[in-house]
Write a protein that holds these residues in place. Structure first.
Motif, PDB file in Angstrom:
ATOM      1  N   SER A 141       2.417  35.425  19.392  1.00 46.08           N
ATOM      2  CA  SER A 141       1.657  35.421  18.140  1.00 46.08           C
ATOM      3  C   SER A 141       0.154  35.389  18.406  1.00 46.08           C
ATOM      4  CB  SER A 141       2.046  34.217  17.274  1.00 46.08           C
ATOM      5  OG  SER A 141       1.235  33.100  17.549  1.00 46.08           O
ATOM      6  N   SER A 142      -0.593  35.764  17.378  1.00 46.30           N
ATOM      7  CA  SER A 142      -2.050  35.809  17.470  1.00 46.30           C
ATOM      8  C   SER A 142      -2.654  34.445  17.725  1.00 46.30           C
ATOM      9  CB  SER A 142      -2.629  36.390  16.179  1.00 46.30           C
ATOM     10  OG  SER A 142      -2.192  35.632  15.050  1.00 46.30           O
ATOM     11  N   TYR A 143      -1.937  33.378  17.390  1.00 46.19           N
ATOM     12  CA  TYR A 143      -2.547  32.054  17.520  1.00 46.19           C
ATOM     13  C   TYR A 143      -2.910  31.752  18.969  1.00 46.19           C
ATOM     14  CZ  TYR A 143      -3.876  27.428  16.055  1.00 46.19           C
ATOM     15  OH  TYR A 143      -4.619  26.303  15.779  1.00 46.19           O
ATOM     16  N   ARG A 144      -2.024  32.126  19.892  1.00 46.80           N
ATOM     17  CA  ARG A 144      -2.350  31.892  21.304  1.00 46.80           C
ATOM     18  C   ARG A 144      -3.601  32.672  21.707  1.00 46.80           C
ATOM     19  NH1 ARG A 144      -0.495  27.779  21.255  1.00 46.80           N
ATOM     20  NH2 ARG A 144       1.632  27.194  21.730  1.00 46.80           N
ATOM     21  N   LEU A 145      -3.704  33.908  21.226  1.00 47.04           N
ATOM     22  CA  LEU A 145      -4.775  34.786  21.668  1.00 47.04           C
ATOM     23  C   LEU A 145      -6.118  34.457  21.035  1.00 47.04           C
ATOM     24  CD1 LEU A 145      -2.887  38.195  21.698  1.00 47.04           C
ATOM     25  CD2 LEU A 145      -3.355  36.667  23.603  1.00 47.04           C
ATOM     26  N   SER A 146      -6.157  33.451  20.171  1.00 51.06           N
ATOM     27  CA  SER A 146      -7.418  33.056  19.556  1.00 51.06           C
ATOM     28  C   SER A 146      -8.266  32.188  20.470  1.00 51.06           C
ATOM     29  CB  SER A 146      -7.146  32.298  18.251  1.00 51.06           C
ATOM     30  OG  SER A 146      -6.505  31.065  18.522  1.00 51.06           O
ATOM     31  N   ALA A 147      -7.699  31.744  21.584  1.00 47.20           N
ATOM     32  CA  ALA A 147      -8.425  30.826  22.479  1.00 47.20           C
ATOM     33  C   ALA A 147      -9.575  31.541  23.189  1.00 47.20           C
ATOM     34  CB  ALA A 147      -7.460  30.232  23.501  1.00 47.20           C
ATOM     35  N   THR A 148     -10.610  30.767  23.503  1.00 44.96           N
ATOM     36  CA  THR A 148     -11.762  31.250  24.270  1.00 44.96           C
ATOM     37  C   THR A 148     -12.129  30.174  25.294  1.00 44.96           C
ATOM     38  OG1 THR A 148     -13.436  30.254  22.833  1.00 44.96           O
ATOM     39  CG2 THR A 148     -12.632  32.462  22.225  1.00 44.96           C
ATOM     40  N   PRO A 149     -13.015  30.482  26.231  1.00 45.85           N
ATOM     41  CA  PRO A 149     -13.417  29.445  27.192  1.00 45.85           C
ATOM     42  C   PRO A 149     -13.988  28.202  26.514  1.00 45.85           C
ATOM     43  CG  PRO A 149     -14.147  31.590  27.938  1.00 45.85           C
ATOM     44  CD  PRO A 149     -13.617  31.787  26.551  1.00 45.85           C
ATOM     45  N   GLY A 150     -14.678  28.378  25.388  1.00 46.72           N
ATOM     46  CA  GLY A 150     -15.303  27.241  24.721  1.00 46.72           C
ATOM     47  C   GLY A 150     -14.434  26.563  23.683  1.00 46.72           C
ATOM     48  N   ALA A 151     -13.310  27.170  23.358  1.00 43.94           N
ATOM     49  CA  ALA A 151     -12.402  26.586  22.369  1.00 43.94           C
ATOM     50  C   ALA A 151     -10.978  26.912  22.797  1.00 43.94           C
ATOM     51  CB  ALA A 151     -12.697  27.145  20.977  1.00 43.94           C
ATOM     52  N   ASP A 152     -10.451  26.033  23.621  1.00 40.52           N
ATOM     53  CA  ASP A 152      -9.163  26.287  24.264  1.00 40.52           C
ATOM     54  C   ASP A 152      -8.268  25.072  24.062  1.00 40.52           C
ATOM     55  OD1 ASP A 152      -7.283  27.673  25.736  1.00 40.52           O
ATOM     56  OD2 ASP A 152      -8.164  27.192  27.677  1.00 40.52           O
ATOM     57  N   SER A 153      -7.912  24.825  22.806  1.00 38.14           N
ATOM     58  CA  SER A 153      -7.240  23.580  22.429  1.00 38.14           C
ATOM     59  C   SER A 153      -5.979  23.309  23.238  1.00 38.14           C
ATOM     60  CB  SER A 153      -6.888  23.607  20.938  1.00 38.14           C
ATOM     61  OG  SER A 153      -8.040  23.757  20.148  1.00 38.14           O
ATOM     62  N   TYR A 154      -5.214  24.349  23.543  1.00 35.64           N
ATOM     63  CA  TYR A 154      -3.923  24.136  24.198  1.00 35.64           C
ATOM     64  C   TYR A 154      -3.882  24.630  25.642  1.00 35.64           C
ATOM     65  CZ  TYR A 154      -2.728  23.306  19.352  1.00 35.64           C
ATOM     66  OH  TYR A 154      -2.707  22.811  18.074  1.00 35.64           O
ATOM     67  N   GLY A 155      -5.016  25.099  26.155  1.00 32.10           N
ATOM     68  CA  GLY A 155      -5.067  25.500  27.551  1.00 32.10           C
ATOM     69  C   GLY A 155      -4.589  26.908  27.837  1.00 32.10           C
ATOM     70  N   TRP A 156      -4.363  27.703  26.785  1.00 41.53           N
ATOM     71  CA  TRP A 156      -3.907  29.076  26.993  1.00 41.53           C
ATOM     72  C   TRP A 156      -4.916  29.897  27.793  1.00 41.53           C
ATOM     73  CZ3 TRP A 156      -0.098  32.660  26.720  1.00 41.53           C
ATOM     74  CH2 TRP A 156      -0.479  33.995  26.714  1.00 41.53           C
ATOM     75  N   TYR A 157      -6.183  29.840  27.378  1.00 44.58           N
ATOM     76  CA  TYR A 157      -7.180  30.688  28.038  1.00 44.58           C
ATOM     77  C   TYR A 157      -7.369  30.277  29.497  1.00 44.58           C
ATOM     78  CZ  TYR A 157     -11.169  33.747  28.637  1.00 44.58           C
ATOM     79  OH  TYR A 157     -11.991  34.755  29.077  1.00 44.58           O
ATOM     80  N   ALA A 158      -7.361  28.986  29.749  1.00 47.41           N
ATOM     81  CA  ALA A 158      -7.518  28.517  31.128  1.00 47.41           C
ATOM     82  C   ALA A 158      -6.373  29.011  32.005  1.00 47.41           C
ATOM     83  CB  ALA A 158      -7.582  26.995  31.156  1.00 47.41           C
ATOM     84  N   ALA A 159      -5.175  29.103  31.422  1.00 47.57           N
ATOM     85  CA  ALA A 159      -4.012  29.514  32.196  1.00 47.57           C
ATOM     86  C   ALA A 159      -3.930  31.025  32.378  1.00 47.57           C
ATOM     87  CB  ALA A 159      -2.736  29.017  31.516  1.00 47.57           C
ATOM     88  N   THR A 160      -4.416  31.788  31.382  1.00 39.47           N
ATOM     89  CA  THR A 160      -4.187  33.232  31.406  1.00 39.47           C
ATOM     90  C   THR A 160      -5.449  34.085  31.397  1.00 39.47           C
ATOM     91  OG1 THR A 160      -4.125  33.520  28.987  1.00 39.47           O
ATOM     92  CG2 THR A 160      -2.076  32.824  30.078  1.00 39.47           C
TER      93      THR A 160
END
Length: 745
Positions: A527-546
């Motif tokens: 879903s789009s919710y995961r892809l909303s993450a950025t380096p500065g707003a990564d509430s669940y760690g998705w961007y850091a992981a991927t």
């Protein structure tokens, strides 16, 4: 006309003029020295425009129908009012979903709610950006329409920080003013609006093309910067506001830390861009009142500003109307009264607004209730989807793969609490009808849009590890934790051992029967919710992981702009509905089943669980699968179903198998005995022997026969001390050694 009649007429007119004059003098003499203004706010109403929810058929106790009644009662108590909504209004109900997805946002009922009630201002919320700019524009245009044929009165759309990138000018009015006169003094009240600055972290760029959420130079993305540099002087000196309200779609956040000049909290420590209203108050002057929102938490707060002055901050929190009184006096002074949060459930529905919105409800009901497919087969009743693989969420995963052509699907479970598709079957029925209402019941967020991205095996492993870090083991040994930051996967098989250290919990990952390589390239639906993450707003760690988000070149598919699914807005629950319709059109029922498996264990990987031991037995037996076992906590595990039908296991007597519990040595002994009997390799005749183990007294009565047979078979070894250690646990290596010994028996 006679002179006499004229005379009488003039006399009457003169008498009337004298009376009017006297009334004017009396009114002037009795002119009030003060008036009371009611200041009201709502926020996060999420599509609640009617008194009945089409998805549950239940009453809605926090709808705009109740706001209308509450506002009407409150306005009757005061001399004037200011009413503001702080955003998140379009998304959130079946009625608004039908409007935006099936009618392309035409005549949005939420706009009519605000117009009917008589709101002065609407401040944008982040969920307004879940939809295309065309749908947003239709909503805002209807809100502000001055066409006399449109029901209700115009509502100003207010937002000071939605900025055109090229001109650096706000798209909407940054603020509105209202004037109130008492005696010879006219007061100006101003309302400035702020949108949540984190919208780019949650929504696709197409929905805010050419726009940004702070001015250039605002590197920290603070409302403080926007106020000090753009609006403080404008509102106080140019617009000459006597009283300034800042209304924002942002929560209060935690305390700011560190003292700055003039008492300001200068440090950015503790600051969060998403919820920054406390920080805003503590670092500004010139604002008299703040309305917050976004965090769905009703509250009435008093927070000191940079001058040490107490500033009221009110948050309607999705189910209250905030009410604050302001006294304006003819001598030019003013004073704030107390603020209250009026619970909407305490009010009746407004009949007029109910009648206005009913046609929108009526057209939604058949849309969500129409049968779109038929369920058949034996569906499990698993509802703890984070911890146990279940048929209902397997359907979600299969629908996402069908729609995208992906290799793997990942999702976070977002059902209505406890819902399973098995609950749709009547007692004894072999089939059940399924509708869109049911799709919303197990996937309730229609603003989650379906995407497909390219991921490496390592990126997928890293994300699953991050997801696994949310699990915890409770004091009673049960699994806890997990939530919106936890994804489950389909298309790969894997095990999660919560007893392992974080970073090594996900084990045995296979894709198409082989270990998943780090350099494997996979197409993954999500879903789009995961892809909303950025380096500065990564509430669940998705961007850091991927390192992947909506702007990445790894995005392969966006359902919202696809030819096949653009008509339903790319919405995940509606795409699940499209999958079911497709199967129905092909003459197929919707049946349970899965091609891959995941397991979550409340143990470490070097400790075998009861379920894993059964799976080892099943693997060794090479037996076909059986129908599901009747255990409430075990889902549709083929090995467990086989073991149950063979009489190898029977559960704990309460309908549970306790699959995540470590298997004890005495439990293993009983299962091995039962397994031996099932393949006619068990003891025959009068075979009972005396338990000669040194700790025989510790063996439970129900396990005695298994322990006796172990004296004969010696499948479970004991040490030189001759202690059976009945409550000791087994490792995978121990279990394999036992099965190897059994095979040689």
């Amino acid at each position: 006309m006679s002179k006499k009649r004229v005379s009488r007429t003039l006399t009457g007119l003169l008498a009337g003029l004298v009376a009017v004059s006297c009334m004017g003098l009396s009114a002037l003499a009795a002119a009030p020295e003060s008036i009371t203004i009611g200041i009201y706010s709502t926020t996060d109403m999420h599509g609640r425009c009617y008194g009945t929810d089409p998805l549950t058929d239940g009453s809605v106790n926090n709808s705009y129908l109740k706001v209308a009644t509450a506002v009407k009662e409150e306005r009757a108590k005061v001399d004037g009012s200011v009413l503001v909504d702080c955003g998140d209004i379009i998304q959130g109900s079946a009625i608004t979903s039908y409007n935006v997805n099936m009618k392309e946002g035409e005549e949005n009922p939420m706009a009519y709610c605000l117009r009917y009630i008589g709101y002065d201002a609407f401040v944008l919320g982040n969920h307004e950006f879940n939809y295309s700019s065309e749908i947003q524009t239709k909503f805002y245009d209807l809100l502000q329409s001055t066409d006399a044929s449109v029901a209700g009165s115009p509502v100003s759309v207010v937002c000071a920080n939605l900025i055109y990138t090229d001109t650096q000018q706000p798209k909407f009015k940054p603020y509105i003013t209202k004037e109130f006169t008492v005696g010879g003094k006219t007061f100006t009240i101003g309302v400035l609006g702020f949108e949540n600055v984190n919208v780019p972290n949650w929504d696709v760029p197409e929905h805010y093309a050419g726009l940004q959420f702070t001015h250039d130079g605002n590197t920290d993305r603070t409302y403080v910067y926007e106020w000090v540099n753009y609006w403080q002087q404008e509102m106080r000196e140019t617009a000459k506001c006597d009283f300034v309200i800042v209304a924002a779609h942002s929560g209060e956040g935690g305390d700011a830390v560190g003292d700055g000049a003039d008492g300001a909290k200068g440090s950015m420590e503790g600051f969060t861009a998403e919820n920054q209203m406390r920080y805003f108050i503590e670092n500004t002057t010139g604002v008299d009142m703040v309305m917050s929102g976004h965090n769905h938490t009703p509250g009435i707060y008093s927070i000191k500003n940079a001058d040490g002055r107490e500033i009221p901050c009110v948050n309607g929190g999705c189910n209250t109307l905030t009410a604050t009184t302001l006294t304006l006096r003819s001598d030019g002074t003013l004073s704030l009264g107390e603020s209250n949060a009026l619970n909407l459930k305490d009010y009746e529905d407004d009949a007029g607004l109910s009648a206005l919105i009913k046609p929108y409800y009526d057209e939604t009901v058949p849309f969500v209730n129409q049968q779109i497919g038929t369920l058949s087969g034996k569906w499990d009743d698993v509802s703890d989807y984070y911890y146990t693989q279940g048929d209902t969420y397997d359907l979600v995963q299969k629908a996402q793969i069908w729609a995208t052509g992906a290799d793997v699907s990942i999702t976070t479970p977002v059902p209505q609490k406890g819902f399973t598709l098995s609950s749709l079957f009547a007692e004894g029925a072999e089939t059940a009808a399924v509708s869109l209402k049911n799709c919303y019941a197990f996937y309730k967020y229609d603003n989650n849009l379906l995407y497909m991205i390219e991921m490496t095996g390592k990126q997928l492993k890293d994300w699953l590890e991050q997801s696994a870090s949310t699990y915890q083991i409770g004091e009673d040994g049960s699994l806890t934790g997990a939530g919106f930051g936890t994804d489950i996967a389909y298309g790969i098989s894997y095990d999660v051992y919560v007893g392992n250290p974080e970073g090594s919990r996900v084990q045995n990952i296979t894709y198409k029967g082989a270990p998943l390589a780090d350099d494997a390239v996979l197409k993954v639906a999500l879903s789009s919710y995961r892809l909303s993450a950025t380096p500065g707003a990564d509430s669940y760690g998705w961007y850091a992981a991927t390192g992947i988000n909506t702007g990445s070149d790894k995005v392969l598919f966006n359902a919202s702009v696809s030819e096949q699914f653009g008509g339903v807005g790319g919405s995940v629950p509606l795409i699940i509905g499209e999958y079911i319709k497709s199967e129905t059109a092909a003459g197929r029922d919707i049946t349970p089943g899965h091609d891959t498996e995941f397991h979550v264990y409340a143990t470490a990987s070097d400790t075998m669980t009861r379920l894993q031991f059964v799976e080892k037995l099943h693997e060794a037996a090479g037996s076909p699968a059986a129908e599901s076992a009747p255990f409430k906590d075990a889902g549709h595990n083929a090995a467990l179903a086989w073991a149950y039908t063979k009489g190898i296991v029977s559960g704990d007597g309460t309908g549970n198998f306790l699959p995540d519990a470590p298997i004890t040595r005495e439990q293993a002994a009983v299962m091995l005995l039962n397994y031996a009997k099932s393949v006619e390799k068990g003891p025959v005749g009068a075979w009972a022997v005396q338990l000669s183990y040194a700790d025989a007294a510790d063996i439970h009565g129900w396990a005695a026969e298994g322990a006796m047979w172990n004296l004969i078979s010696k499948l479970i070894p004991v040490g030189e001390d001759n202690r059976f250690n009945p409550n000791g646990t087994l490792s995978p290596a121990d279990a394999q050694a036992m099965l190897d010994a059994f095979a040689a028996l």
